[in-house]
Scaffold this motif. Structure first.
Motif, PDB file in Angstrom:
ATOM      1  N   LEU A  61       0.882  -1.180   0.181  1.00 50.20           N
ATOM      2  CA  LEU A  61      -0.034   0.113  -0.006  1.00 50.20           C
ATOM      3  C   LEU A  61       0.926   1.241  -0.151  1.00 50.20           C
ATOM      4  O   LEU A  61       0.581   2.227  -0.664  1.00 50.20           O
ATOM      5  CB  LEU A  61      -0.911  -0.020   1.433  1.00 50.20           C
ATOM      6  CG  LEU A  61      -1.645   1.334   1.403  1.00 50.20           C
ATOM      7  CD1 LEU A  61      -2.762   1.581   0.411  1.00 50.20           C
ATOM      8  CD2 LEU A  61      -2.457   1.166   2.800  1.00 50.20           C
ATOM      9  N   VAL A  62       1.927   1.217   0.609  1.00 48.16           N
ATOM     10  CA  VAL A  62       2.775   2.496   0.890  1.00 48.16           C
ATOM     11  C   VAL A  62       3.452   2.727  -0.382  1.00 48.16           C
ATOM     12  O   VAL A  62       3.411   3.902  -0.959  1.00 48.16           O
ATOM     13  CB  VAL A  62       3.786   2.306   2.140  1.00 48.16           C
ATOM     14  CG1 VAL A  62       4.490   3.553   2.230  1.00 48.16           C
ATOM     15  CG2 VAL A  62       3.069   2.171   3.382  1.00 48.16           C
ATOM     16  N   ALA A  63       3.930   1.506  -0.945  1.00 49.14           N
ATOM     17  CA  ALA A  63       4.555   1.816  -2.327  1.00 49.14           C
ATOM     18  C   ALA A  63       3.732   2.401  -3.322  1.00 49.14           C
ATOM     19  O   ALA A  63       3.968   3.139  -4.111  1.00 49.14           O
ATOM     20  CB  ALA A  63       5.106   0.671  -2.675  1.00 49.14           C
ATOM     21  N   LEU A  64       2.432   1.936  -3.508  1.00 48.13           N
ATOM     22  CA  LEU A  64       1.228   2.181  -4.245  1.00 48.13           C
ATOM     23  C   LEU A  64       1.010   3.822  -3.955  1.00 48.13           C
ATOM     24  O   LEU A  64       1.018   4.597  -5.191  1.00 48.13           O
ATOM     25  CB  LEU A  64       0.172   1.417  -4.303  1.00 48.13           C
ATOM     26  CG  LEU A  64       0.485  -0.068  -4.915  1.00 48.13           C
ATOM     27  CD1 LEU A  64      -0.640  -0.680  -4.460  1.00 48.13           C
ATOM     28  CD2 LEU A  64       0.628  -0.040  -6.261  1.00 48.13           C
ATOM     29  N   LEU A  65       0.694   4.002  -2.703  1.00 44.03           N
ATOM     30  CA  LEU A  65       0.231   5.381  -2.493  1.00 44.03           C
ATOM     31  C   LEU A  65       1.619   6.710  -2.948  1.00 44.03           C
ATOM     32  O   LEU A  65       0.857   7.871  -3.002  1.00 44.03           O
ATOM     33  CB  LEU A  65       0.052   5.605  -1.105  1.00 44.03           C
ATOM     34  CG  LEU A  65      -1.303   5.045  -0.821  1.00 44.03           C
ATOM     35  CD1 LEU A  65      -1.604   5.151   0.782  1.00 44.03           C
ATOM     36  CD2 LEU A  65      -2.604   5.465  -1.283  1.00 44.03           C
ATOM     37  N   LEU A  66       2.639   6.182  -2.856  1.00 41.73           N
ATOM     38  CA  LEU A  66       3.805   7.014  -3.367  1.00 41.73           C
ATOM     39  C   LEU A  66       3.563   7.653  -4.850  1.00 41.73           C
ATOM     40  O   LEU A  66       4.051   8.577  -5.168  1.00 41.73           O
ATOM     41  CB  LEU A  66       4.987   6.556  -3.313  1.00 41.73           C
ATOM     42  CG  LEU A  66       5.677   6.269  -1.769  1.00 41.73           C
ATOM     43  CD1 LEU A  66       7.064   5.637  -1.908  1.00 41.73           C
ATOM     44  CD2 LEU A  66       5.467   7.543  -0.963  1.00 41.73           C
ATOM     45  N   THR A  67       2.755   6.913  -5.606  1.00 46.99           N
ATOM     46  CA  THR A  67       2.305   7.109  -6.920  1.00 46.99           C
ATOM     47  C   THR A  67       1.110   8.411  -6.991  1.00 46.99           C
ATOM     48  O   THR A  67       0.723   8.592  -8.065  1.00 46.99           O
ATOM     49  CB  THR A  67       2.398   6.021  -7.702  1.00 46.99           C
ATOM     50  OG1 THR A  67       0.667   5.600  -7.550  1.00 46.99           O
ATOM     51  CG2 THR A  67       3.323   5.131  -7.565  1.00 46.99           C
ATOM     52  N   SER A  68       0.607   8.589  -6.034  1.00 46.93           N
ATOM     53  CA  SER A  68      -0.787   9.077  -5.796  1.00 46.93           C
ATOM     54  C   SER A  68      -0.664  10.587  -6.272  1.00 46.93           C
ATOM     55  O   SER A  68       0.341  11.412  -6.105  1.00 46.93           O
ATOM     56  CB  SER A  68      -1.272   9.066  -4.574  1.00 46.93           C
ATOM     57  OG  SER A  68      -0.666   9.806  -3.675  1.00 46.93           O
ATOM     58  N   GLN A  69      -1.652  11.318  -6.731  1.00 45.85           N
ATOM     59  CA  GLN A  69      -1.765  12.947  -6.938  1.00 45.85           C
ATOM     60  C   GLN A  69      -1.367  13.630  -5.573  1.00 45.85           C
ATOM     61  O   GLN A  69      -0.798  14.585  -5.627  1.00 45.85           O
ATOM     62  CB  GLN A  69      -3.183  13.049  -7.497  1.00 45.85           C
ATOM     63  CG  GLN A  69      -3.136  14.467  -7.504  1.00 45.85           C
ATOM     64  CD  GLN A  69      -2.688  15.223  -9.092  1.00 45.85           C
ATOM     65  OE1 GLN A  69      -2.922  14.587 -10.101  1.00 45.85           O
ATOM     66  NE2 GLN A  69      -1.857  16.132  -8.947  1.00 45.85           N
TER      67      GLN A  69
END
Length: 675
Positions: A447-455
């Motif tokens: 989740l943390v790795a994916l959220l780093l790509t967020s707007q």
């Protein structure tokens, strides 16, 4: 066969003969019989010996050698002491090693944990942990950082309460239990729930990582992931975005910043030759415009560089370098204290201010050299690119450039300019990324790795760094220069060299998750089978001793922690210290541990956008949409597993405090109630 080969196998050992006086060498060898097996306490004994020597005179050498050998032994290097030398073998992973992935991880983790345990025993760190854990009156009520650690028993109970619901209802109910949000830990910002500084919260959980907490130079944005659905929004995970390293072959090849990669993409028509040729020309012109040149070249030379201008500029750069070397020697003699310490030579301009005189700053000898060197290369490249007629005949022109040595050099210069521009504002390294207890059992690291790509993260990065005046770029240009912070690429490196379960198969497909505008994918982008260079295997005390050695060697301070002087002051100072000891710095700094590199495009086409071949997108995935996809992809099924729920029940405040306060035997060093 040499002694080295008998000890460690052919070609694998590294022998060093440090510059030690006979008496110093005798003291070092007194710790053990040469050739005998190293005692388990060897590293601790060496550190104890080192601390009996002060940092002056010849004893500084023995201190540095002892600390260095202690670190390497603790990291799993094999050490043999002989009459006139020390022989090391790094614990690299090779095809002949009969080690499982788990064996390798255990070995690397144990080596890193030894340095971490020493750090956790430092008084300043202990005092910090006690302070934030103490229940203190903040934000209108008594609070502690322990309040921000979720209770695994309570979380498991909540998940069990919805396990029999139909899938659609259960997905909705799951959001009422786990709703991740992003919070940036900025200086001065405090937690609305506990009153604690956000940076202190981030630092506390960072100390639970496998390796010691070190500050790093350059940009660093600390990120907290919190669960808005639970009381006091407990921390689910942490991350840090940091400045990327300047040269990383796997990343540069993946993006297309290396000539061989660029040639392959042009020949395979992945890149249009006309677009690439025009982009090269534009990049060189933009880079020339970013360098103050009025005191170095004429308008005609800039417009149409001849063969001699680059040579003249190289001579100008050499003269400025010689003059600055003398300037540093004079500074060293003028400001050397009685104990031999010398304050750094920072130049007149130390930071960007509204009234900074950037033109005057560009005339500092350091930047005269840098401007002349840069302009020499750029004008050479411009002349070659113009001669290749890339605008009218791009395919033929690129063919000629790829085929000749001078053309290849011009292409390398242009691609390096793309790299510098991208690394300054569009690429970040993920230096910390993972979940904290109990969310690691729910794959919170993914989740943390994916959220780093967020707007939300991109916007926070832009607010933090966008529009800032760049000290180096402004001194190069002789005028104020600010750059956007428009993240397009994230990269990271495996800690163990044998893969990362956190990043493997880390993909969210837009077809499976309607809220996502495109696929989000982390993937392996390259490997370093022979390891790389770095200082992670050297402790803070050793680094300081080597810095002292570097200072004692020269008649000037060559590393002044100054913008524009060079990358990674820590690495350069350690390298100088090793050289001063008579050791081959590359042999020590080459850690021989393989690495796997991972990358993520924050939107489709981000890599080609870094070379101005495609426009950048304006649409990015949001935190709520990524959180929903993560719950659907991983948590829905995992939360049904009884073994997962039982594992959750064992994690929480007690398990985190055990990782911070327990000694090697698992005994608590501090009261478990946190005061």
């Amino acid at each position: 066969m040499s002694t080295d080969e008998k000890l460690f196998g052919p070609g694998r050992s590294r022998a060093f003969s440090p510059y030690l006086a006979p008496g110093e060498r005798k003291q070092l060898h007194a710790l053990l019989n040469p050739g005998a097996a190293l005692p388990a306490s060897f590293a601790d004994e060496l550190r104890s010996l080192a601390r009996r020597y002060i940092d002056d005179g010849d004893s500084i050498k023995l201190r540095a050698v002892c600390l260095l050998v202690a670190d390497l032994c603790e990291q799993g290097w094999q050490v043999a002491l002989e009459s006139d030398r020390i022989t090391f073998q790094p614990p690299g992973i090779s095809r002949t090693d009969e080690q499982s992935v788990d064996d390798i991880k255990v070995r690397v983790r144990a080596a890193l944990q030894s340095a971490r345990r020493r750090q956790l025993q430092e008084p300043a760190v202990r005092n910090f942990l006690i302070r934030v854990e103490r229940r203190t009156f903040r934000s209108g009520h008594r609070a502690s950082i322990i309040d921000l650690i979720d209770d695994g028993v309570s979380l498991a109970k909540a998940l069990r309460s919805i396990e029999h619901l139909p899938d659609d209802d259960r997905e909705i109910a799951l959001r009422g239990i786990i709703d991740p949000v992003v919070e940036i830990a900025e200086a001065g910002a405090k937690c609305a729930d506990t009153g604690l500084p956000l940076i202190d919260i981030w630092r506390y959980f960072r100390h639970t990582w496998a390796h010691e907490y070190r500050s790093i130079p350059g940009r660093q944005m600390m990120v907290l992931i919190r669960n808005a659905a639970r009381p006091l929004r407990p921390v689910m995970g942490i991350a840090m975005l940091a400045s990327p390293v300047m040269r990383l072959a796997a990343r540069d090849n993946w993006i297309g910043w290396l000539r061989d990669a660029a040639e392959e993409r042009v020949r395979s028509e992945v890149w249009d030759a006309g677009d690439f040729g025009a982009s090269l020309m534009h990049r060189i012109d933009s880079s020339i415009n970013a360098v103050r040149w009025d005191d170095l070249a004429t308008i005609d030379e800039i417009a149409d560089p001849g063969e001699t201008v680059a040579l003249r500029l190289e001579q100008r750069a050499a003269g400025a370098a010689f003059a600055r070397d003398q300037q540093l020697r004079d500074h060293y003699e003028m400001h050397r204290d009685a104990d031999g310490q010398v304050r750094p030579h920072r130049g007149v301009l130390k930071s960007a201010q509204p009234d900074s005189d950037w033109r005057a700053a560009s005339e500092d000898l350091l930047f005269v050299r840098k401007r002349a060197e840069s302009l020499a290369q750029l004008l050479f490249a411009k002349g070659m690119l113009k001669g290749a007629n890339l605008i009218r005949e791009p395919a033929a022109g690129l063919e000629r450039l790829f085929a000749t040595r001078s053309g290849q050099r011009a292409l390398d210069i242009a691609l390096a300019e793309f790299r510098k521009a991208g690394l300054s504002s569009e690429v970040a390294d993920v230096s910390i990324c993972g979940a904290v207890h109990p969310y690691n059992e729910l794959l919170g690291g993914k989740l943390v790795a994916l959220l780093l790509t967020s707007q939300e993260v991109r916007d926070a990065y832009s607010r933090r760094y966008g529009g800032q005046t760049s000290v180096i770029a402004s001194q190069m240009a002789g005028r104020a220069i600010s750059k956007p912070a428009d993240l397009k690429i994230l990269t990271t490196t495996s800690l163990y060299g044998v893969g990362s379960s956190q990043y493997n198969r880390l993909v969210l497909r837009a077809d499976d998750h309607p809220g996502l505008p495109y696929d989000i994918k982390w993937g392996a982008i390259g490997k370093s089978l022979t390891g790389g260079f770095g200082t992670l295997h050297l402790g803070g005390e050793t680094a300081q001793a080597l810095r002292s050695m570097a200072m004692s060697r020269h008649d000037s301070r060559r590393v002044n922690n100054r913008f524009g002087e060079g990358t990674s002051p820590r690495l350069r100072q350690i390298r100088e210290g090793l050289d001063a000891l008579g050791l081959k710095s590359d042999a020590i700094l080459h850690h021989a541990t393989p690495r796997i590199f991972y990358g993520c495009e924050l939107s489709p086409g981000s890599r080609s956008a870094l070379l101005n071949l495609t426009p950048a997108t304006d649409t990015y995935a949001t935190c709520p949409d990524i959180g929903a996809a993560w719950r659907r992809r991983w948590v829905m099924n995992r939360a049904r597993r009884e073994e997962t729920l039982q594992a959750l029940e064992r994690l929480g405040p007690t398990s985190i405090r055990a990782s911070l306060h327990a000694d090697a035997d698992g005994q608590f060093l501090l009261p478990i109630d946190g005061g």
